[in-house]
Write a protein that holds these residues in place. Sequence first.
Motif, PDB file in Angstrom:
ATOM      1  N   TYR B 272       0.840  -1.211   0.000  1.00  0.00           N
ATOM      2  CA  TYR B 272       0.000   0.000   0.000  1.00  0.00           C
ATOM      3  C   TYR B 272       0.865   1.247   0.000  1.00  0.00           C
ATOM      4  O   TYR B 272       0.646   2.182  -0.768  1.00  0.00           O
ATOM      5  N   ALA B 273       1.862   1.245   0.878  1.00  0.00           N
ATOM      6  CA  ALA B 273       2.705   2.434   1.000  1.00  0.00           C
ATOM      7  C   ALA B 273       3.422   2.737  -0.308  1.00  0.00           C
ATOM      8  O   ALA B 273       3.360   3.869  -0.826  1.00  0.00           O
ATOM      9  N   THR B 274       4.086   1.708  -0.884  1.00  0.00           N
ATOM     10  CA  THR B 274       4.886   1.978  -2.079  1.00  0.00           C
ATOM     11  C   THR B 274       4.011   2.352  -3.268  1.00  0.00           C
ATOM     12  O   THR B 274       4.353   3.246  -4.036  1.00  0.00           O
ATOM     13  N   THR B 275       2.869   1.670  -3.406  1.00  0.00           N
ATOM     14  CA  THR B 275       2.032   1.971  -4.567  1.00  0.00           C
ATOM     15  C   THR B 275       1.464   3.390  -4.473  1.00  0.00           C
ATOM     16  O   THR B 275       1.491   4.143  -5.458  1.00  0.00           O
ATOM     17  N   SER B 287       9.394  10.488 -12.213  1.00  0.00           N
ATOM     18  CA  SER B 287       9.134   9.165 -12.783  1.00  0.00           C
ATOM     19  C   SER B 287      10.152   8.118 -12.327  1.00  0.00           C
ATOM     20  O   SER B 287       9.808   6.953 -12.158  1.00  0.00           O
ATOM     21  N   HIS B 288      11.412   8.520 -12.147  1.00  0.00           N
ATOM     22  CA  HIS B 288      12.387   7.527 -11.694  1.00  0.00           C
ATOM     23  C   HIS B 288      12.017   7.001 -10.317  1.00  0.00           C
ATOM     24  O   HIS B 288      12.088   5.795 -10.051  1.00  0.00           O
ATOM     25  N   LEU B 289      11.597   7.923  -9.451  1.00  0.00           N
ATOM     26  CA  LEU B 289      11.156   7.510  -8.117  1.00  0.00           C
ATOM     27  C   LEU B 289       9.942   6.584  -8.233  1.00  0.00           C
ATOM     28  O   LEU B 289       9.850   5.552  -7.561  1.00  0.00           O
ATOM     29  N   ALA B 290       9.027   6.955  -9.116  1.00  0.00           N
ATOM     30  CA  ALA B 290       7.825   6.137  -9.306  1.00  0.00           C
ATOM     31  C   ALA B 290       8.206   4.731  -9.768  1.00  0.00           C
ATOM     32  O   ALA B 290       7.623   3.735  -9.331  1.00  0.00           O
ATOM     33  N   TRP B 291       9.206   4.656 -10.653  1.00  0.00           N
ATOM     34  CA  TRP B 291       9.651   3.343 -11.142  1.00  0.00           C
ATOM     35  C   TRP B 291      10.170   2.495  -9.989  1.00  0.00           C
ATOM     36  O   TRP B 291       9.776   1.335  -9.819  1.00  0.00           O
ATOM     37  N   ALA B 295       8.824  -1.010  -8.356  1.00  0.00           N
ATOM     38  CA  ALA B 295       9.614  -2.226  -8.165  1.00  0.00           C
ATOM     39  C   ALA B 295       9.448  -2.736  -6.729  1.00  0.00           C
ATOM     40  O   ALA B 295       9.282  -3.945  -6.498  1.00  0.00           O
ATOM     41  N   LEU B 296       9.441  -1.807  -5.776  1.00  0.00           N
ATOM     42  CA  LEU B 296       9.237  -2.208  -4.380  1.00  0.00           C
ATOM     43  C   LEU B 296       7.841  -2.796  -4.181  1.00  0.00           C
ATOM     44  O   LEU B 296       7.653  -3.737  -3.407  1.00  0.00           O
ATOM     45  N   ILE B 302       4.941 -10.062  -4.236  1.00  0.00           N
ATOM     46  CA  ILE B 302       5.474 -11.428  -4.282  1.00  0.00           C
ATOM     47  C   ILE B 302       5.855 -11.883  -2.874  1.00  0.00           C
ATOM     48  O   ILE B 302       5.627 -13.031  -2.495  1.00  0.00           O
ATOM     49  N   GLY B 303       6.414 -10.953  -2.090  1.00  0.00           N
ATOM     50  CA  GLY B 303       6.745 -11.280  -0.710  1.00  0.00           C
ATOM     51  C   GLY B 303       5.518 -11.650   0.109  1.00  0.00           C
ATOM     52  O   GLY B 303       5.563 -12.563   0.950  1.00  0.00           O
ATOM     53  N   THR B 304       4.414 -10.968  -0.131  1.00  0.00           N
ATOM     54  CA  THR B 304       3.174 -11.271   0.591  1.00  0.00           C
ATOM     55  C   THR B 304       2.740 -12.710   0.336  1.00  0.00           C
ATOM     56  O   THR B 304       2.377 -13.441   1.267  1.00  0.00           O
ATOM     57  N   VAL B 305       2.786 -13.110  -0.927  1.00  0.00           N
ATOM     58  CA  VAL B 305       2.395 -14.480  -1.277  1.00  0.00           C
ATOM     59  C   VAL B 305       3.370 -15.480  -0.655  1.00  0.00           C
ATOM     60  O   VAL B 305       2.963 -16.488  -0.051  1.00  0.00           O
TER      61      VAL B 305
END
Lengths: 531, 377
Positions: B272-275, B287-291, B295-296, B302-305
């Motif tokens: 939630y935080a990163t998105t 945009s670089h920060l957004a990229w 990625a995070l 994937i980490g959640t799963v």
Amino acid sequence: MIDPLVVELSRWQFAATALFHFLFVPLTLGLTFIVAAMETVYVTTGRTIYREMAQFWGKLLLINFALGVATGLTMEFQFGTNWSFYSSFVGDIFGAPLAVEGLMAFFMESTFIGLMVFGWERLSKIQHLIVTYLVALGSNLSALWILVANGFMQAPEGAVFNPLTMRMELASFAELIFGHDAQSKFVHTSIAGYVTAAIFVCGVSAFYMLRKQHMELARRSFRMAALFGVLSAVGVITLGDALGFVGGHAQPTKLAAMEALWRTEKPPVGFNVIAIPDQQKMENAYELQIPYLLTPLVTRSLDHVIPGADTLVAQAKQRIVSGIEAVGALRALQDNPEDEAALSRFLAHEDDLGYGFLVGAYAPDQDPTVADDAAIERAARDAIPSVATIFWSFRVMVACGLLMLMFFILAVIYTLRNTVERQRWFLGASVLMLPVPWIACEAGWLVAEIGRQPWTVYEVLPTWMSVSTHSAGYMLFSLAGFLLLYSIFIVIEMFLMLRAIRQGPSSHRPTGSAGAAGETALAAPVRSAEV
Amino acid sequence: MEIYLLLKVLWWLLLGVLLMGVAIMVGMDMGVGTILRLVGRTDAERRVALNIIGPHWDGNQVWFILGGGAIFAAWPLIYATAFSGLYVVMLLLLWSMIVRPLGFEYRSKIDLPAWRSAWDWALFVSGFVPMLVFGAAVGNMLQGVPFRFEWNLASVYSGSFLSLLNPFAILCGLLAVSLSVYMGGAMLMNRGEDVLYRRAQRLVVRSGLVALALFSLGGIWVYFLDGYQLVQSPDPAIAQTPLQQVVERAVGGWLGNYQRTPLLWLIPFSVYATTLLGVAAARSGRSHLAWWLGALAWIGVIGTVGAAMFPFMMPSSLEPSHSLTVWNASSSQLTLTWMTGWSVVFVPLILWYTSWCFWVMRGKVNERDVASDEHAY
């Protein structure tokens, strides 16, 4: 139960996709080095014609490369999708070279090919040259690891069977890498790629010389490729001979099939130039023989006995009987891992486990422990792969190899005398030579892979057991899908390749604007007629 | 033999890293393919979009190929069972993916609108379908796959192709598609200008919010889903097969790890935080920060799963006790040791030269450059 039709369809699918993939791999292996050599001349002499050559052949390389990558994707996953028992049974060993291939080679090749294409204006000459060499090195290292994996299938070294986990497990990484089959086959296969690329460059250059187009580029390309080719052709034949020597010892059944040798005879035995083998009767309906030649050819001696199919079938029968014991003991061990008697029975027959699996194909319920004599007889005869296919594939490959060697010798003579442009018959012959290396490569694949039958891993795991238990319907669907997709691919690829060749290097016309980066008209930013 | 236990866990983590590499790097390129027709209305605009990822797509794709090879080497039973059990889905994935290299290389070779438009559709299919399948495959892992083993560990499947594309799997697939669109859009913002930049920006914001909604919905769904739990199994540190354990299913079972270790809740929270931060960054033009935040977010998803399923990797819905776990699906200790050695040497090298390539090709791409560069796609 494993449906024999599913086995058959899985084999067809693997062969079709692998042979198709192998249409593109050899050219990439060789052409990357030829392009790198051209660029080296450009960087060291500064002559822009060599830059133009590197870029032109690089463009053709990329058309080929795209399909090599695309069809390689299928191969990387096909073991899992269609050969699941194989994958779990030998994945402990077989997976490692595939993974290392990705880590060491394919990442390098694929990352730098992007820079090779897009980096002309952004990298220094030296940097770009290094990038080109890294692409060439990457593609060849890829081949090395793939052939290490294949070498394990041909002559399994460095692995032991673990009855607890029911699979082959890695025992020695060094033995896996330095397996004799892997090493000689790597050199043989990658040099076959160099020969392919050399014929390709010679053929296309000859086409230009015939039409008196792009003479500067064609003449120079032809010469470089001819020199590269003659050395490679000598290498490929030498290593092929070494591979035959190694393979003949590792896989006597393949050797017997390659030479249509049905009976064990007193050495030195004759060499069959032509034979019409009859697998059913285990004899040649017709044969044309050179006496005494085969024994020195494949054993490097006059008195070594080369086992014929009759001996090999008899040996297989004995090993099947012993293997049935191994399978029975293994099942007992699965039920009760503490069963000491079963363990010692298993250890006594362990080496023949694969032969025990082999007979399962013909046993009731595919259970080897209840196989009758008829099943054993059939399985033992299966130990000899399809002789006619292998015998003739082998001869086609060797004939192509010798033809290409003769071609390159002439090519070198003419090109060094600077008379190649006047030998119009020879230029025509060069164009006609174009399909020959591909025929040789595909035939070589057939010898290696059909010659290994009935095994996926020689004498360890039979092909029939290796498959995924899909329905025949699924297999027909996927086979049809691949055939359709790949047919479309090859049509598009051939069209683009022929078009790029017809257009040639001078299809680039200067834009006239923004010539900043280039030092000459040829090297200035230019764009092709269409792009 | 404790080392074997550590190696198994290490390779479970490395598998996660590889999946994240696939998701982030290949997903980015596939996202560009998916939105190609939206961000580029003219051929020139589409060529700019393609040339932004042009130097990198091939290298990025190796994450996927390496993923296959590494699963084969480190988790042979997963490689064997997953790819054959999900056969038709895998075919969809492969058939759509193998069109992609051709789309990049061949599209701009011929200047005919019909030709280029056909390849644009091919690039859409080869971007959208693989990501959908990638997500759906993970969804199937959460639900369990209908397979079981025979005495010799030959796998047998039941269930049809359509059951693999069930609503929950599709939801996971769409989550993957939306995150890939986010990443592709962020990359186009990084190196694109003008209309391309603005269209990509809009798509990043929207796909980020959609991804968050789908992630939340998926989380609620998992709460009502049958999870799997190890009831009895051999010592994790020793070699074993999936035939030696007892597994039970229970509704909400996938939340067990989170209940036992509440700290794990930080992982889904981070998504939630990163998105949200990523969407805000994209909106404000960083945009670089957004990229990087995207990625995070992938790492979080994937980490959640992974955190929910551990130690399960591929549960069997047909015969739960035959489920594949971190303990019973790995390679031998020697193979894992060797693979660790190779990875220690080559993974840093790969990251280094990949970064170098991105650095060399940095900067904005515009229509003029593409038109005048004979090497461009």
